[in-house]
Design an enzyme around this catalytic site. Structure first.
Site, PDB file in Angstrom:
ATOM      1  N   CYS A 100       0.837  -1.225   0.000  1.00  0.00           N
ATOM      2  CA  CYS A 100       0.000   0.000   0.000  1.00  0.00           C
ATOM      3  C   CYS A 100       0.855   1.251   0.000  1.00  0.00           C
ATOM      4  O   CYS A 100       0.861   2.028  -0.950  1.00  0.00           O
ATOM      5  CB  CYS A 100      -0.891   0.030   1.238  1.00  0.00           C
ATOM      6  SG  CYS A 100      -1.864  -1.433   1.456  1.00  0.00           S
TER       7      CYS A 100
HETATM    8  N1  SAJ Z   1       6.431   2.456   8.698  1.00  0.00           N
HETATM    9  C1  SAJ Z   1       7.446   3.242   9.241  1.00  0.00           C
HETATM   10  N2  SAJ Z   1       7.122   4.144  10.201  1.00  0.00           N
HETATM   11  C2  SAJ Z   1       5.836   4.299  10.650  1.00  0.00           C
HETATM   12  C3  SAJ Z   1       4.820   3.489  10.088  1.00  0.00           C
HETATM   13  C4  SAJ Z   1       5.146   2.577   9.115  1.00  0.00           C
HETATM   14  O1  SAJ Z   1       8.604   3.126   8.847  1.00  0.00           O
HETATM   15  O2  SAJ Z   1       5.614   5.124  11.547  1.00  0.00           O
HETATM   16  C5  SAJ Z   1       6.765   1.497   7.634  1.00  0.00           C
HETATM   17  C6  SAJ Z   1       6.497   0.069   8.056  1.00  0.00           C
HETATM   18  O3  SAJ Z   1       7.653  -0.494   8.624  1.00  0.00           O
HETATM   19  C7  SAJ Z   1       6.143  -0.598   6.724  1.00  0.00           C
HETATM   20  C8  SAJ Z   1       5.526   0.526   5.913  1.00  0.00           C
HETATM   21  O4  SAJ Z   1       5.926   1.754   6.536  1.00  0.00           O
HETATM   22  O5  SAJ Z   1       7.289  -1.051   6.070  1.00  0.00           O
HETATM   23  C9  SAJ Z   1       3.999   0.477   5.840  1.00  0.00           C
HETATM   24  O6  SAJ Z   1       3.562   0.321   7.145  1.00  0.00           O
HETATM   25  P1  SAJ Z   1       2.004   0.545   7.537  1.00  0.00           P
HETATM   26  O7  SAJ Z   1       1.934   0.571   9.029  1.00  0.00           O
HETATM   27  O8  SAJ Z   1       1.438   1.681   6.794  1.00  0.00           O
HETATM   28  O9  SAJ Z   1       1.338  -0.823   7.126  1.00  0.00           O
HETATM   29  P2  SAJ Z   1       0.637  -1.266   5.796  1.00  0.00           P
HETATM   30  O10 SAJ Z   1       1.466  -1.098   4.586  1.00  0.00           O
HETATM   31  O11 SAJ Z   1       0.085  -2.616   6.077  1.00  0.00           O
HETATM   32  O12 SAJ Z   1      -0.532  -0.218   5.665  1.00  0.00           O
HETATM   33  C10 SAJ Z   1      -1.824  -0.640   5.927  1.00  0.00           C
HETATM   34  C11 SAJ Z   1      -2.689   0.341   5.187  1.00  0.00           C
HETATM   35  N3  SAJ Z   1      -4.011  -0.205   5.107  1.00  0.00           N
HETATM   36  C12 SAJ Z   1      -4.662  -0.099   3.939  1.00  0.00           C
HETATM   37  O13 SAJ Z   1      -4.182   0.423   2.965  1.00  0.00           O
HETATM   38  C13 SAJ Z   1      -6.017  -0.661   3.906  1.00  0.00           C
HETATM   39  C14 SAJ Z   1      -2.741   1.665   5.911  1.00  0.00           C
HETATM   40  O14 SAJ Z   1      -3.796   2.486   5.355  1.00  0.00           O
HETATM   41  C15 SAJ Z   1      -3.017   1.476   7.362  1.00  0.00           C
HETATM   42  O15 SAJ Z   1      -3.064   2.749   7.986  1.00  0.00           O
HETATM   43  C16 SAJ Z   1      -1.876   0.655   7.938  1.00  0.00           C
HETATM   44  O16 SAJ Z   1      -2.001  -0.639   7.330  1.00  0.00           O
HETATM   45  C17 SAJ Z   1      -1.981   0.520   9.439  1.00  0.00           C
HETATM   46  O17 SAJ Z   1      -2.523   1.454  10.064  1.00  0.00           O
HETATM   47  O18 SAJ Z   1      -1.437  -0.476   9.948  1.00  0.00           O
END
Ligand code: SAJ
Length: 420
Positions: free
Chosen positions: A261
Site C-alpha cells: 500500500c
Molecule cells: N512504517 C514506518 N514508520 C511508521 C509506520 C510505518 O517506517 O511510523 C513502515 C512500516 O515499517 C512498513 C511501511 O511503513 O514497512 C507500511 O507500514 P504501515 O503501518 O502503513 O502498514 P501497511 O502497509 O500494512 O498499511 C496498511 C494500510 N491499510 C490499507 O491500505 C487498507 C494503511 O492504510 C493502514 O493505515 C496501515 O495498514 C496501518 O494502520 O497499519
C-alpha cells in the site's frame, strides 16, 4: 433470482475477508480467481491469507462459499466486487492490467440489474474512465442498466482490532442510484457506510489516507538523518510530541517503507497529477527519502563497525526481521532486500533471523537462515534490527549481541547499541 448474491473477483487479502463477512451475514457468495492453485486450496479448506484461518474458511464453505475460475458465474450474481491488485510497473507507473482483465470478464457476462463495485486502489477517474467503458462494451449502460460504484479497501493485514465489519466503508456511486444500491449492499455486513458524492471522491479518499502515511513517514525518516548529526535523540522527541492529545499522530523512522500500500498508492496519485503537467512534489520527495533509507542504514552499519575498527567487508552481518512490518509474513517491497543487496556489494557475510520467513533469497541467491536468536546475535559482528517481531526477545539482543544497529528505536542505546 440469481444463484449468488455476491461474486468476488480476486481472492487475496482483500477479497477473502469480504467473502467471509458477506457469507457470514448469510449472503450466497462465490469467489473467482485466475489462479487455479488458489481456487483449489480454498475449496480444500486451506487458507493462504494471514487473517483467514482454516476454521474461518471451513465455516465459509459450510455457508455455501465456493471458489472457481469459471468466469461464467458472473452472469449469476446480483453483485460483483473486483478486488484485484494494482501494482506499479518497472517504470513506477500504475499497472491496471489486472483491473482491466477482471472488468473485461465482468463485461462478457454482465446482466441487467447487476451492481459492479471496484475496490482496487487506483487513481481518481479509473472507475469512470477505465472500468465503465469496458463494462458498457457489453451493450448495457451504467446507471441505467447496471449499477457502478467504487469503494476503497481498508484491510490492514495483521490488525487485531479492525477488520472489514468494524472499519467504516467509503462508497462512491456513478449515479445517486448506484450509490444507494452499493451502500445498501455493504450495509448488510459493514457497521458503518460512508457515502461520498462520486467514484472519484472515494478513489481519492483512499489515496489521501495512504499518501498521508507515506509523507509523514518520510518526514521522520529525513529528521532521523539530521538529528543523528545534530546529536538529538529524535526517538525521545517523537515520544514527547506524541503526548500532545490533539493534532499530532506519531510516526517512527525506519529502514524504509514496504508493503503493498504505502510505497505504491501515492504513486497512483502523483501519476495523475503529472498528467496535469506538474509534479505532486510531496509524494515524489517522500518517495525519494523513503527509498534512500536502506542506503542510509548501510552507511550507519559501516560507521558503527568502523568505530570498532571493523570493515563491512568480511564482517558477519545479521538481519533481524526481513518482512515489511512486524508480526506478519508478507515480504512485499521489504526494505530488507535493497539493504541486503548493498551490504553484499560491500563484502558482508549475511545471515537472517525471521520466524515468518522459512527461506529468503536476494537476487536469486539464498541468505543463510539462523534459527536461534541468541546464538545468531552472539556470532555476528553486527546485528541490524529491522522488524521487531513480538517473538524477538529484545533483552537477549541487548545482552548477547556484539554490535547492534536498531532501526526501530526499541533497544536501550549503549556502547554497542545504536539507534537510527
Ligand atoms: N512504517 C514506518 N514508520 C511508521 C509506520 C510505518 O517506517 O511510523 C513502515 C512500516 O515499517 C512498513 C511501511 O511503513 O514497512 C507500511 O507500514 P504501515 O503501518 O502503513 O502498514 P501497511 O502497509 O500494512 O498499511 C496498511 C494500510 N491499510 C490499507 O491500505 C487498507 C494503511 O492504510 C493502514 O493505515 C496501515 O495498514 C496501518 O494502520 O497499519
Amino acid at each position: 433470482m440469481n444463484e449468488f448474491d455476491l461474486a468476488v473477483i480476486g481472492l487475496g487479502y482483500v477479497g477473502m475477508p469480504l467473502a467471509k463477512e458477506a457469507a457470514g451475514a448469510g449472503l450466497r457468495v462465490v469467489g473467482l480467481d485466475v489462479d487455479a492453485g488458489k481456487v483449489d486450496a480454498l475449496n480444500a479448506g486451506q487458507s493462504y491469507i494471514d487473517d483467514l484461518t482454516d476454521a474461518d474458511l471451513d465455516q465459509m464453505l459450510k455457508n455455501g462459499f465456493t471458489a472457481t475460475f469459471d468466469e461464467a458465474v458472473l452472469a449469476r450474481a446480483d453483485t460483483i466486487v473486483i478486488c484485484v491488485p494494482t501494482p506499479l510497473d518497472d517504470d513506477h507507473r500504475p499497472d491496471l492490467s489486472a483491473v482491466e482483465g477482471a472488468t473485461k470478464a465482468v463485461s462478457r457476462h454482465l446482466t441487467a440489474g447487476t451492481l459492479v463495485v471496484l475496490e482496487s486502489t487506483t487513481w481518481p477517474g479509473t472507475t469512470d474512465e477505465v472500468a465503465r467503458p469496458l463494462l458498457e462494451s457489453s451493450g448495457l449502460v451504467a446507471g441505467r442498466d447496471f449499477h457502478l460504484a467504487f469503494s476503497p479497501e481498508r484491510i490492514d493485514p495483521g490488525n487485531p482490532k479492525f477488520g472489514l465489519r468494524n472499519t467504516p466503508k467509503v462508497v462512491g456511486g456513478y449515479t445517486p442510484a448506484c450509490l444507494d444500491r452499493a451502500a445498501a449492499f455493504y450495509a448488510r455486513f459493514v457497521e458503518q457506510v460512508v457515502r461520498v458524492s462520486g467514484t472519484r471522491e472515494a478513489e481519492m479518499a483512499k489515496l489521501l489516507e495512504n499518501t498521508y502515511r507515506h509523507v509523514n513517514i518520510a518526514l521522520v525518516n529525513e529528521m532521523a538523518i539530521f538529528c543523528d548529526e545534530l546529536g538529538v535523540d529524535l526517538w525521545e522527541s517523537i515520544e514527547a510530541a506524541a503526548t500532545k492529545p490533539f493534532g499530532f499522530q506519531k510516526f517512527l523512522p525506519g529502514p524504509g517503507v514496504g508493503g503493498h500500500c504505502i510505497p505504491v498508492d501515492p504513486s497512483y496519485l502523483s501519476y495523475t497529477v503529472r498528467k496535469l503537467g506538474y509534479p505532486f512534489r510531496f509524494v515524489e520527495l517522500a518517495q525519494e527519502i523513503n527509498e534512500r533509507m536502506p542506503a542510509y542504514v548501510v552507511a550507519r552499519v559501516q560507521r558503527l563497525l568502523n568505530r570498532h575498527r571493523k570493515a563491512v567487508n568480511g564482517s558477519r552481518v545479521l538481519l533481524l526481521g526481513v518482512t515489511y512490518k512486524p508480526d506478519i509474513a508478507d515480504e512485499r517491497e521489504t526494505p530488507a532486500v535493497p539493504l541486503a543487496r548493498a551490504l553484499r556489494e560491500l563484502g558482508a557475510e549475511l545471515a537472517f533471523v525471521d520466524p515468518y520467513v522459512k527461506d529468503w533469497r536476494v537476487d536469486g541467491s539464498n541468505v543463510p537462515r539462523e534459527d536461534d536468536l541468541a546464538e545468531a546475535v552472539a556470532a555476528a559482528d553486527i546485528t541490524v534490527l529491522l522488524q521487531q517481531h513480538s517473538v524477538f526477545d529484545l533483552a537477549t539482543i541487548e545482552e548477547r549481541a556484539g554490535l547492534v544497529l536498531d532501526t526501530r528505536g526499541v533497544l536501550a542505546e549503549g556502547e554497542r547499541v545504536e539507534r537510527l
